[in-house]
Scaffold this motif. Structure first.
Motif, PDB file in Angstrom:
ATOM      1  N   PRO A  14       0.759  -1.196  -0.090  1.00 10.09           N
ATOM      2  CA  PRO A  14       0.138  -0.283   0.065  1.00 10.09           C
ATOM      3  C   PRO A  14       1.338   1.534  -0.116  1.00 10.09           C
ATOM      4  N   TRP A  15       0.347   2.136  -0.939  1.00 14.75           N
ATOM      5  CA  TRP A  15       1.792   3.111  -0.961  1.00 14.75           C
ATOM      6  C   TRP A  15       1.589   4.454   0.509  1.00 14.75           C
ATOM      7  N   ARG A  16       0.428   4.043   0.738  1.00 16.20           N
ATOM      8  CA  ARG A  16       0.500   4.831   2.503  1.00 16.20           C
ATOM      9  C   ARG A  16       2.091   4.624   3.319  1.00 16.20           C
ATOM     10  N   ASP A  17       2.083   2.869   2.977  1.00 12.50           N
ATOM     11  CA  ASP A  17       3.302   2.504   3.539  1.00 12.50           C
ATOM     12  C   ASP A  17       4.363   2.971   3.369  1.00 12.50           C
ATOM     13  N   ALA A  18       4.618   3.067   2.610  1.00 10.42           N
ATOM     14  CA  ALA A  18       5.828   2.643   1.602  1.00 10.42           C
ATOM     15  C   ALA A  18       6.299   5.191   2.252  1.00 10.42           C
ATOM     16  N   TYR A  19       7.645   4.331   2.735  1.00  9.93           N
ATOM     17  CA  TYR A  19       8.279   5.626   4.001  1.00  9.93           C
ATOM     18  C   TYR A  19       8.754   6.958   2.704  1.00  9.93           C
ATOM     19  N   PHE A  20       8.606   6.431   1.563  1.00 11.71           N
ATOM     20  CA  PHE A  20       9.547   7.155   0.407  1.00 11.71           C
ATOM     21  C   PHE A  20       8.378   8.205  -0.052  1.00 11.71           C
ATOM     22  N   TYR A  21       6.839   7.380   0.164  1.00 10.49           N
ATOM     23  CA  TYR A  21       5.663   7.969   0.205  1.00 10.49           C
ATOM     24  C   TYR A  21       5.379   9.291   1.144  1.00 10.49           C
ATOM     25  N   GLN A  22       5.385   8.115   2.169  1.00 15.60           N
ATOM     26  CA  GLN A  22       5.377   9.090   3.354  1.00 15.60           C
ATOM     27  C   GLN A  22       6.518  10.466   3.528  1.00 15.60           C
ATOM     28  N   LYS A  23       7.206  10.469   3.018  1.00 15.90           N
ATOM     29  CA  LYS A  23       8.481  11.525   2.986  1.00 15.90           C
ATOM     30  C   LYS A  23       8.019  12.738   1.986  1.00 15.90           C
ATOM     31  N   SER A  24       7.371  12.441   0.632  1.00 16.70           N
ATOM     32  CA  SER A  24       6.708  12.690  -0.513  1.00 16.70           C
ATOM     33  C   SER A  24       5.445  13.727   0.482  1.00 16.70           C
ATOM     34  N   GLU A  25       4.618  13.194   0.902  1.00 19.76           N
ATOM     35  CA  GLU A  25       3.117  13.548   1.929  1.00 19.76           C
ATOM     36  C   GLU A  25       3.771  15.158   2.466  1.00 19.76           C
ATOM     37  N   VAL A  26       5.670  14.837   3.451  1.00 20.00           N
ATOM     38  CA  VAL A  26       5.767  15.859   4.308  1.00 20.00           C
ATOM     39  C   VAL A  26       6.277  17.045   3.389  1.00 20.00           C
ATOM     40  N   LEU A  27       7.139  17.142   2.173  1.00 17.89           N
ATOM     41  CA  LEU A  27       7.378  17.558   1.431  1.00 17.89           C
ATOM     42  C   LEU A  27       6.590  18.569   0.668  1.00 17.89           C
ATOM     43  N   TYR A  28       5.239  18.056   0.511  1.00 17.77           N
ATOM     44  CA  TYR A  28       4.472  18.058  -0.016  1.00 17.77           C
ATOM     45  C   TYR A  28       3.629  19.467   0.849  1.00 17.77           C
ATOM     46  N   GLN A  29       3.015  19.283   2.226  1.00 21.87           N
ATOM     47  CA  GLN A  29       2.327  19.820   3.548  1.00 21.87           C
ATOM     48  C   GLN A  29       3.813  21.144   3.613  1.00 21.87           C
ATOM     49  N   LEU A  30       5.021  20.402   3.271  1.00 22.28           N
ATOM     50  CA  LEU A  30       6.296  21.568   4.042  1.00 22.28           C
ATOM     51  C   LEU A  30       5.978  23.063   2.706  1.00 22.28           C
ATOM     52  N   THR A  31       6.045  22.247   1.703  1.00 17.00           N
ATOM     53  CA  THR A  31       6.154  23.478   0.761  1.00 17.00           C
ATOM     54  C   THR A  31       5.388  23.790   0.962  1.00 17.00           C
ATOM     55  N   TYR A  32       3.537  24.099   1.057  1.00 15.92           N
ATOM     56  CA  TYR A  32       3.003  24.923   0.830  1.00 15.92           C
ATOM     57  C   TYR A  32       2.806  25.520   2.404  1.00 15.92           C
ATOM     58  N   ALA A  33       3.436  25.352   3.854  1.00 10.74           N
ATOM     59  CA  ALA A  33       3.996  25.859   4.340  1.00 10.74           C
ATOM     60  C   ALA A  33       4.657  26.804   3.848  1.00 10.74           C
ATOM     61  N   PHE A  34       5.561  26.527   3.695  1.00  4.69           N
ATOM     62  CA  PHE A  34       7.139  27.063   3.332  1.00  4.69           C
ATOM     63  C   PHE A  34       6.845  28.796   2.097  1.00  4.69           C
ATOM     64  N   CYS A  35       5.825  28.029   1.087  1.00  3.76           N
ATOM     65  CA  CYS A  35       5.710  29.111   0.259  1.00  3.76           C
ATOM     66  C   CYS A  35       4.873  30.619   1.124  1.00  3.76           C
ATOM     67  N   GLN A  36       3.890  29.978   1.960  1.00  2.00           N
ATOM     68  CA  GLN A  36       3.058  31.234   2.569  1.00  2.00           C
ATOM     69  C   GLN A  36       3.408  31.623   3.294  1.00  2.00           C
ATOM     70  N   ARG A  37       4.617  31.405   3.968  1.00  2.00           N
ATOM     71  CA  ARG A  37       5.382  32.052   5.099  1.00  2.00           C
ATOM     72  C   ARG A  37       6.776  33.400   4.192  1.00  2.00           C
TER      73      ARG A  37
END
Length: 221
Positions: A14-37
């Motif tokens: 399951p893609w949700r269990d893959a560490y590289f997917y989890q890190k990519s999700e972190v990158l998306y949320q972090l990037t969104y917050a970074f751009c806003q700030r």
């Protein structure tokens, strides 16, 4: 007879269990917050580029994993698209730091190893989100760079494994052929086994029939 099963669809983690997917999700949320700030909300195409690159990385991992059940070729293609998107994102963070003369934390930086260890051991958004409003742009960008490198390394290993599996097992056409061939072979083997048993069964029937006849004679006598 134990029924043999032949697998056509690939078993996908399951893609949700893959560490590289989890890190990519972190990158998306972090990037969104970074751009806003730290980036202007209007007039800077970098914002859209960074957010879209982060989203593309995450979404293509999902789509590639789903398509991988039937098409290794499509999975490889989409995983490479995801890698390319995250590599583009990595360069955007690098450009941000360089253009503002902020340090890129390398092995000589006092916080480098701590950052590496934290990013290696933590994969979920919840591990990072509490810091989105606290980290400076230098901190967030270096964390993002580290996550990009680590995610890319993980995906590279996955692609190498997929290449090996494809060479050994082939794609869905080869798996379908192997499944059909295996089924036919199993049927033929079962038929041959039954044919080998027929003489023995006939002999057993004759023996029992003779025994029954002998018993009937004894009863009459």
């Amino acid at each position: 007879m134990v029924e043999k099963k032949y697998q056509i669809l690939k078993r996908q983690k399951p893609w949700r269990d893959a560490y590289f997917y989890q890190k990519s999700e972190v990158l998306y949320q972090l990037t969104y917050a970074f751009c806003q700030r730290f980036l202007p909300p209007h007039g800077d195409r970098t914002v859209d580029q960074m957010v879209q690159a982060a989203r593309s990385g995450k979404q293509n991992i999902i789509e590639g994993t789903e398509d991988g059940e039937t098409s290794t070729e499509m999975q490889v293609k989409l995983m490479n698209v995801a890698r390319a998107s995250l590599q583009e994102l990595r360069e955007d963070y690098r450009d941000y730091l360089l253009s503002r003369r902020l340090p890129i934390w390398d092995s000589t930086h006092t916080r480098y190893q701590t950052m590496q260890d934290y990013c290696r051991q933590h994969n979920r958004v919840e591990d990072y989100q509490p810091f989105f409003g606290k980290w400076s742009d230098e901190e967030m960008a270096n964390i993002a760079l580290t996550l990009c490198y680590q995610t890319d390394a993980m995906m590279h290993k996955v692609l190498l494994r997929m290449e090996k599996e494809f060479v050994e097992q082939g794609g869905i056409k080869e798996r379908m052929y192997a499944a059909r061939t295996g089924y036919r072979q199993a049927q033929e083997e079962e038929l041959a086994r039954l044919r080998r048993e027929v003489p023995a069964l006939r002999a057993e029937v004759a023996r029992l029939k003779k025994l029954l006849e002998e018993n009937e004679i004894e009863d009459k006598g």
